[in-house]
Design a protein around this motif. Sequence first.
Motif, PDB file in Angstrom:
ATOM      1  N   MET A 125       0.839  -1.165   0.000  1.00 46.69           N
ATOM      2  CA  MET A 125       0.000   0.000   0.000  1.00 46.69           C
ATOM      3  C   MET A 125       0.892   1.238   0.000  1.00 46.69           C
ATOM      4  O   MET A 125       1.646   1.441   0.952  1.00 46.69           O
ATOM      5  N   ARG A 126       0.821   2.044  -1.052  1.00 45.30           N
ATOM      6  CA  ARG A 126       1.726   3.186  -1.168  1.00 45.30           C
ATOM      7  C   ARG A 126       1.062   4.462  -0.672  1.00 45.30           C
ATOM      8  O   ARG A 126      -0.101   4.739  -0.960  1.00 45.30           O
ATOM      9  N   TYR A 127       1.848   5.249   0.071  1.00 42.27           N
ATOM     10  CA  TYR A 127       1.378   6.527   0.586  1.00 42.27           C
ATOM     11  C   TYR A 127       2.379   7.624   0.245  1.00 42.27           C
ATOM     12  O   TYR A 127       3.589   7.405   0.273  1.00 42.27           O
ATOM     13  N   VAL A 143      20.324  22.171   5.375  1.00 41.08           N
ATOM     14  CA  VAL A 143      19.270  22.773   4.550  1.00 41.08           C
ATOM     15  C   VAL A 143      17.904  22.310   5.052  1.00 41.08           C
ATOM     16  O   VAL A 143      17.728  21.158   5.456  1.00 41.08           O
ATOM     17  N   HIS A 144      16.924  23.201   4.996  1.00 45.42           N
ATOM     18  CA  HIS A 144      15.596  22.928   5.527  1.00 45.42           C
ATOM     19  C   HIS A 144      14.615  22.567   4.398  1.00 45.42           C
ATOM     20  O   HIS A 144      14.928  22.708   3.213  1.00 45.42           O
ATOM     21  N   ALA A 145      13.420  22.142   4.796  1.00 46.51           N
ATOM     22  CA  ALA A 145      12.357  21.880   3.825  1.00 46.51           C
ATOM     23  C   ALA A 145      11.015  22.267   4.417  1.00 46.51           C
ATOM     24  O   ALA A 145      10.696  21.844   5.535  1.00 46.51           O
ATOM     25  N   THR A 146      10.250  23.069   3.690  1.00 47.74           N
ATOM     26  CA  THR A 146       8.872  23.328   4.091  1.00 47.74           C
ATOM     27  C   THR A 146       7.936  22.334   3.413  1.00 47.74           C
ATOM     28  O   THR A 146       6.824  22.121   3.867  1.00 47.74           O
ATOM     29  N   GLN A 147       8.405  21.743   2.307  1.00 45.90           N
ATOM     30  CA  GLN A 147       7.623  20.694   1.652  1.00 45.90           C
ATOM     31  C   GLN A 147       8.547  19.712   0.931  1.00 45.90           C
ATOM     32  O   GLN A 147       9.108  20.018  -0.111  1.00 45.90           O
ATOM     33  N   GLN A 148       8.699  18.565   1.524  1.00 49.01           N
ATOM     34  CA  GLN A 148       9.415  17.458   0.911  1.00 49.01           C
ATOM     35  C   GLN A 148       8.426  16.298   0.803  1.00 49.01           C
ATOM     36  O   GLN A 148       7.913  15.824   1.821  1.00 49.01           O
ATOM     37  N   TRP A 149       8.100  15.873  -0.399  1.00 46.25           N
ATOM     38  CA  TRP A 149       7.187  14.739  -0.557  1.00 46.25           C
ATOM     39  C   TRP A 149       7.984  13.441  -0.487  1.00 46.25           C
ATOM     40  O   TRP A 149       9.073  13.330  -1.066  1.00 46.25           O
ATOM     41  N   VAL A 150       7.424  12.478   0.222  1.00 48.09           N
ATOM     42  CA  VAL A 150       8.073  11.184   0.438  1.00 48.09           C
ATOM     43  C   VAL A 150       7.050  10.093   0.169  1.00 48.09           C
ATOM     44  O   VAL A 150       5.889  10.221   0.567  1.00 48.09           O
ATOM     45  N   HIS A 151       7.454   9.021  -0.521  1.00 43.85           N
ATOM     46  CA  HIS A 151       6.518   7.896  -0.610  1.00 43.85           C
ATOM     47  C   HIS A 151       7.084   6.676   0.120  1.00 43.85           C
ATOM     48  O   HIS A 151       8.286   6.502   0.232  1.00 43.85           O
ATOM     49  N   VAL A 152       6.145   5.882   0.622  1.00 45.03           N
ATOM     50  CA  VAL A 152       6.515   4.691   1.388  1.00 45.03           C
ATOM     51  C   VAL A 152       5.476   3.611   1.133  1.00 45.03           C
ATOM     52  O   VAL A 152       4.292   3.893   0.959  1.00 45.03           O
ATOM     53  N   ASP A 153       5.936   2.372   1.078  1.00 45.46           N
ATOM     54  CA  ASP A 153       5.041   1.221   0.912  1.00 45.46           C
ATOM     55  C   ASP A 153       4.863   0.521   2.255  1.00 45.46           C
ATOM     56  O   ASP A 153       5.852   0.123   2.883  1.00 45.46           O
ATOM     57  N   LEU A 154       3.620   0.393   2.672  1.00 43.54           N
ATOM     58  CA  LEU A 154       3.296  -0.303   3.922  1.00 43.54           C
ATOM     59  C   LEU A 154       2.578  -1.608   3.605  1.00 43.54           C
ATOM     60  O   LEU A 154       1.824  -1.679   2.627  1.00 43.54           O
ATOM     61  N   PRO A 155       2.784  -2.629   4.414  1.00 42.47           N
ATOM     62  CA  PRO A 155       2.186  -3.938   4.120  1.00 42.47           C
ATOM     63  C   PRO A 155       0.690  -4.005   4.399  1.00 42.47           C
ATOM     64  O   PRO A 155       0.020  -4.934   3.963  1.00 42.47           O
ATOM     65  N   GLN A 156       0.165  -3.026   5.125  1.00 39.55           N
ATOM     66  CA  GLN A 156      -1.254  -3.044   5.448  1.00 39.55           C
ATOM     67  C   GLN A 156      -1.894  -1.694   5.128  1.00 39.55           C
ATOM     68  O   GLN A 156      -1.205  -0.678   5.074  1.00 39.55           O
ATOM     69  N   ALA A 157      -3.218  -1.720   4.925  1.00 38.05           N
ATOM     70  CA  ALA A 157      -3.961  -0.485   4.690  1.00 38.05           C
ATOM     71  C   ALA A 157      -4.165   0.234   6.021  1.00 38.05           C
ATOM     72  O   ALA A 157      -4.603  -0.363   7.003  1.00 38.05           O
ATOM     73  N   LEU A 198      -8.056  -1.327   1.235  1.00 39.97           N
ATOM     74  CA  LEU A 198      -8.466  -2.529   1.955  1.00 39.97           C
ATOM     75  C   LEU A 198      -8.745  -3.684   0.997  1.00 39.97           C
ATOM     76  O   LEU A 198      -8.338  -4.823   1.251  1.00 39.97           O
ATOM     77  N   ALA A 199      -9.414  -3.377  -0.115  1.00 38.90           N
ATOM     78  CA  ALA A 199      -9.720  -4.410  -1.104  1.00 38.90           C
ATOM     79  C   ALA A 199      -8.438  -4.984  -1.690  1.00 38.90           C
ATOM     80  O   ALA A 199      -8.311  -6.206  -1.876  1.00 38.90           O
ATOM     81  N   ALA A 200      -7.461  -4.117  -1.966  1.00 34.11           N
ATOM     82  CA  ALA A 200      -6.182  -4.574  -2.522  1.00 34.11           C
ATOM     83  C   ALA A 200      -5.450  -5.445  -1.502  1.00 34.11           C
ATOM     84  O   ALA A 200      -4.822  -6.446  -1.859  1.00 34.11           O
ATOM     85  N   GLN A 201      -5.529  -5.068  -0.231  1.00 36.11           N
ATOM     86  CA  GLN A 201      -4.869  -5.855   0.814  1.00 36.11           C
ATOM     87  C   GLN A 201      -5.492  -7.248   0.916  1.00 36.11           C
ATOM     88  O   GLN A 201      -4.777  -8.251   1.036  1.00 36.11           O
ATOM     89  N   ILE A 202      -6.813  -7.309   0.840  1.00 40.32           N
ATOM     90  CA  ILE A 202      -7.495  -8.596   0.898  1.00 40.32           C
ATOM     91  C   ILE A 202      -7.117  -9.479  -0.275  1.00 40.32           C
ATOM     92  O   ILE A 202      -6.856 -10.685  -0.110  1.00 40.32           O
ATOM     93  N   ARG A 203      -7.019  -8.887  -1.453  1.00 43.68           N
ATOM     94  CA  ARG A 203      -6.625  -9.659  -2.650  1.00 43.68           C
ATOM     95  C   ARG A 203      -5.216 -10.216  -2.478  1.00 43.68           C
ATOM     96  O   ARG A 203      -4.944 -11.378  -2.851  1.00 43.68           O
ATOM     97  N   GLU A 204      -4.317  -9.406  -1.931  1.00 41.99           N
ATOM     98  CA  GLU A 204      -2.938  -9.873  -1.738  1.00 41.99           C
ATOM     99  C   GLU A 204      -2.886 -11.013  -0.721  1.00 41.99           C
ATOM    100  O   GLU A 204      -2.153 -11.986  -0.915  1.00 41.99           O
ATOM    101  N   GLU A 205      -3.662 -10.887   0.345  1.00 43.58           N
ATOM    102  CA  GLU A 205      -3.670 -11.933   1.374  1.00 43.58           C
ATOM    103  C   GLU A 205      -4.244 -13.240   0.808  1.00 43.58           C
ATOM    104  O   GLU A 205      -3.741 -14.326   1.113  1.00 43.58           O
ATOM    105  N   GLU A 206      -5.293 -13.131   0.000  1.00 45.69           N
ATOM    106  CA  GLU A 206      -5.905 -14.327  -0.585  1.00 45.69           C
ATOM    107  C   GLU A 206      -4.981 -15.011  -1.586  1.00 45.69           C
ATOM    108  O   GLU A 206      -4.903 -16.237  -1.667  1.00 45.69           O
TER     109      GLU A 206
END
Length: 269
Positions: free
Chosen positions: A1-3, A55-69, A258-266
């Motif tokens: 699950m990517r955020y 150096v500072h940041a007021t907006q740094q976008w970061v993505h991360v993959d989590l195993p659960q929703a 949630l639906a994607a997580q269920i599909r992966e678990e199945e």
Amino acid sequence: MRYFLEVAYDGTRFHGWQLQPNALTVQEVLDDCLCKVFRLPQVETVGSGRTDTGVHATQQWVHVDLPQAVQPEEIQHKLNRILPADISVGQVLPVGSEAHTRFDAISRTYEYRITLQKNPFLVRHAYYLSRKPDVANMNEAAQTLLQLEDFTTFSKVKGDTKHYRCTITQAQWREEGEQLVFTIKANRFLRGMVRLVVGTLLDVGKGKLTVAQFRDLIERQDRRLASGAAPAQGLFLYRVEYPENYFTQQRVSFEELLAAQIREEESSL
């Protein structure tokens, strides 16, 4: 699950954004907190860009993959509870698995702040100059940046950069009371480039370089011609932009996660 996570930080005590051995970085602290919050052995975040030491940041976008929703508000709340005071998480957006904070970004904007009045409360967030430089001359020289594309002169010698071309679409100084603020926007920046640009523009403002000489040193593509880099404390990664309607197209609902997580678990059964 990517955020996608919108991260802000005071870079004073960090050796930049990116992980490196034997040095504290923003990415290391964020990754460690994500591991603790979600009880994971390892997490790999990807930032929209790198910032150097201090150096500072007021907006740094970061993505991360989590195993659960996880509800975005829960991620934001839990991270901000354990992150140190100099790092915070703003928006948290569930996105498709192909969305990428670095490769999908179309522009980055940096701001450099100078204070003309000695102020102990700005020591970490602005560069103090006792004499005001010629802002008009600096702005005239800054317009040269919009007309050129090879910035070898403002690149560091070391690194894995394949080319030194950047498309700069904004470069301008403005006055805000006792502060001078330089805003520069481009599709990409070379490592250390903004501070070298600012340092060289300040030499124009101090009368050490003419506007014509500023243009000439860029066109000669010689790193030795650039002035010294401006101090790190005045520099902020201010904004990272993506294509129009990007977040509308990439955003995924919690129910879809949630639906994607269920599909992966199945499928793993």
